[in-house]
Design a protein around this motif. Structure first.
Motif, PDB file in Angstrom:
ATOM      1  N   VAL A 146     -41.780   7.376  33.162  1.00 44.54           N
ATOM      2  CA  VAL A 146     -41.258   6.136  32.578  1.00 44.54           C
ATOM      3  C   VAL A 146     -41.348   4.983  33.574  1.00 44.54           C
ATOM      4  O   VAL A 146     -41.710   3.864  33.210  1.00 44.54           O
ATOM      5  CB  VAL A 146     -39.822   6.348  32.070  1.00 44.54           C
ATOM      6  N   LYS A 182     -36.430  -0.965  32.983  1.00 46.68           N
ATOM      7  CA  LYS A 182     -36.327  -2.272  32.334  1.00 46.68           C
ATOM      8  C   LYS A 182     -35.501  -3.258  33.169  1.00 46.68           C
ATOM      9  O   LYS A 182     -35.754  -4.465  33.140  1.00 46.68           O
ATOM     10  CB  LYS A 182     -35.714  -2.104  30.941  1.00 46.68           C
ATOM     11  N   ASN A 211     -33.662   6.577  32.913  1.00 45.68           N
ATOM     12  CA  ASN A 211     -34.974   6.193  33.442  1.00 45.68           C
ATOM     13  C   ASN A 211     -35.457   4.887  32.817  1.00 45.68           C
ATOM     14  O   ASN A 211     -35.916   3.970  33.512  1.00 45.68           O
ATOM     15  CB  ASN A 211     -35.993   7.317  33.237  1.00 45.68           C
ATOM     16  N   TYR A 212     -35.356   4.788  31.512  1.00 36.92           N
ATOM     17  CA  TYR A 212     -35.792   3.592  30.788  1.00 36.92           C
ATOM     18  C   TYR A 212     -34.958   2.372  31.184  1.00 36.92           C
ATOM     19  O   TYR A 212     -35.489   1.288  31.422  1.00 36.92           O
ATOM     20  CB  TYR A 212     -35.684   3.862  29.287  1.00 36.92           C
ATOM     21  N   SER A 224     -35.394  -5.122  28.080  1.00 43.31           N
ATOM     22  CA  SER A 224     -34.667  -4.500  26.974  1.00 43.31           C
ATOM     23  C   SER A 224     -33.177  -4.717  27.176  1.00 43.31           C
ATOM     24  O   SER A 224     -32.719  -4.964  28.303  1.00 43.31           O
ATOM     25  CB  SER A 224     -34.968  -3.000  26.954  1.00 43.31           C
ATOM     26  N   GLN A 250     -30.654   7.107  28.491  1.00 34.83           N
ATOM     27  CA  GLN A 250     -31.890   6.424  28.864  1.00 34.83           C
ATOM     28  C   GLN A 250     -31.809   5.887  30.291  1.00 34.83           C
ATOM     29  O   GLN A 250     -32.123   4.733  30.558  1.00 34.83           O
ATOM     30  CB  GLN A 250     -32.179   5.268  27.899  1.00 34.83           C
ATOM     31  N   ASP A 278     -36.430  10.261  26.839  1.00 37.94           N
ATOM     32  CA  ASP A 278     -34.978  10.157  26.927  1.00 37.94           C
ATOM     33  C   ASP A 278     -34.327  11.500  27.256  1.00 37.94           C
ATOM     34  O   ASP A 278     -34.684  12.530  26.680  1.00 37.94           O
ATOM     35  CB  ASP A 278     -34.404   9.642  25.615  1.00 37.94           C
ATOM     36  N   GLY A 303     -45.258   0.589  26.852  1.00 39.42           N
ATOM     37  CA  GLY A 303     -44.192   1.475  27.298  1.00 39.42           C
ATOM     38  C   GLY A 303     -44.030   2.673  26.385  1.00 39.42           C
ATOM     39  O   GLY A 303     -44.600   2.727  25.296  1.00 39.42           O
ATOM     40  N   HIS A 315     -43.666   1.719  32.494  1.00 41.55           N
ATOM     41  CA  HIS A 315     -42.952   0.456  32.290  1.00 41.55           C
ATOM     42  C   HIS A 315     -43.029  -0.456  33.509  1.00 41.55           C
ATOM     43  O   HIS A 315     -43.445  -1.623  33.395  1.00 41.55           O
ATOM     44  CB  HIS A 315     -41.485   0.732  31.937  1.00 41.55           C
ATOM     45  N   MET A 367     -40.476   3.436  19.314  1.00 44.10           N
ATOM     46  CA  MET A 367     -39.497   3.748  20.355  1.00 44.10           C
ATOM     47  C   MET A 367     -38.061   3.623  19.868  1.00 44.10           C
ATOM     48  O   MET A 367     -37.144   4.142  20.500  1.00 44.10           O
ATOM     49  CB  MET A 367     -39.721   2.840  21.568  1.00 44.10           C
ATOM     50  N   LEU A 380     -41.052   6.358  25.804  1.00 46.20           N
ATOM     51  CA  LEU A 380     -39.740   6.925  26.126  1.00 46.20           C
ATOM     52  C   LEU A 380     -39.834   8.400  26.487  1.00 46.20           C
ATOM     53  O   LEU A 380     -40.666   9.133  25.939  1.00 46.20           O
ATOM     54  CB  LEU A 380     -38.798   6.797  24.916  1.00 46.20           C
TER      55      LEU A 380
END
Length: 300
Positions: A117, A172, A167-168, A155, A165, A103, A99, A121, A204, A101
């Motif tokens: 992302v 996740k 998108n992250y 996460s 975050q 951000d 993965g 991921h 990250m 980032l």
């Protein structure tokens, strides 16, 4: 614990993935070390981190091979599984870890950063899992016993959300849903699928959460060392975890927590359609009887 098992670890050139690969090898596994060798934002690099990890494992007396393909592409994911089969003749454990980032606060998050992302991921979990699962299903249908393990990497951002975050966090959270479905679908073929939500010092996190990730004073326990997470991953990836599937674990320092996800809370059923005002009144009463959610990371 993993003697004779063949293990793939994606994103294993640095950080958590490297720690996992080294820990599996120390327990007797033959390891396929996957890493595309890119910078934190996904741009190309040429320092060959996967080869470095393979060299480290071999120097310690273990067995490993490097794979530099893009596991978020169909061909890259297929070649990853082929790499394990061509070199070692089998595949027992898949650890999806890769993965990066990009951000941004939501109002500044562009479509390219969202898609990138999600691709790395979420698609980068789905495709290796798909190709590994196809091989395990074929093995099971051919009458050969399968005791396969998949460990996905979510996460705290996927569990609670994390400011800046979007998108992250969404990717996740999607990995958690994928884990539940894969565990339900693949159990009949001898495949167990679980997820971890780790906290550790990696590329990250060391800048995004600099204070929390700062190294400790000399002689103190380094709670944020990636190596603290790997023992749980190794156990989940081994025969010893038989019967454990469809679960999510937080792992940080010396702490392991079983996470308990969405489940019904207070409810009201009038047996007929609500008006908007009645629905709102009922919702407020239910909320007053419910447990308040934990705030997203970074919320004021």
């Amino acid at each position: 614990m993993c003697e004779g098992r063949v293990v793939i670890v994606t994103g294993a050139g640095r950080g958590l993935g490297r720690a996992h690969a080294v820990a599996f090898a120390a327990e007797g596994a033959r390891v396929v070390v996957n890493d595309l060798g890119v910078a934190l934002d996904g741009s190309p690099q040429a320092d060959g981190p996967a080869e470095q990890v393979v060299a480290r494992i071999r120097a310690a007396g273990g067995e490993a091979v490097a794979h530099g393909g893009d596991i978020a592409s169909a061909e890259g994911a297929a070649s990853l599984v082929r790499c394990a089969l061509d070199h070692y003749g089998r595949l027992d454990t898949l650890v999806n870890n890769a993965g990066f980032l990009r951000d941004r606060m939501l109002v500044n998050l562009d479509e390219g950063a969202w898609d990138a992302v999600m691709r790395v991921h979420l698609k980068g979990h789905f495709l290796p899992l798909k190709h590994a699962a196809a091989w395990w299903r074929a093995e099971a249908k051919a009458g050969r016993q399968v005791a396969a393990r998949v460990v996905n990497t979510s996460s705290g951002a996927g569990l609670l959300g994390s400011v800046g975050q979007g998108n992250y966090s969404a990717a996740k959270a999607g990995i958690l849903g994928l884990t539940m479905v894969a565990a339900a679908e693949m159990g009949r073929y001898g495949v167990q699928v679980n997820a971890i939500a780790p906290a550790a010092r990696t590329r990250m996190t060391e800048e995004a959460f600099a204070a929390a990730m700062a190294p400790p004073a000399e002689g103190e326990f380094d709670a944020m060392a990636p190596e603290n997470v790997s023992p749980l991953v190794v156990w989940l990836g081994s025969d010893a975890s038989a019967g454990v599937t469809g679960r999510v674990f937080e792992a940080e320092g010396g702490r392991i927590t079983v996470m308990e996800g969405w489940r019904p809370g207070p409810t009201a059923d009038r047996g007929a359609r609500w008006s908007p005002a009645e629905a709102g009144e009922a919702a407020l009463k239910l909320l007053s009887a419910s447990t308040a959610p934990l705030p997203p990371y970074g919320a004021e």
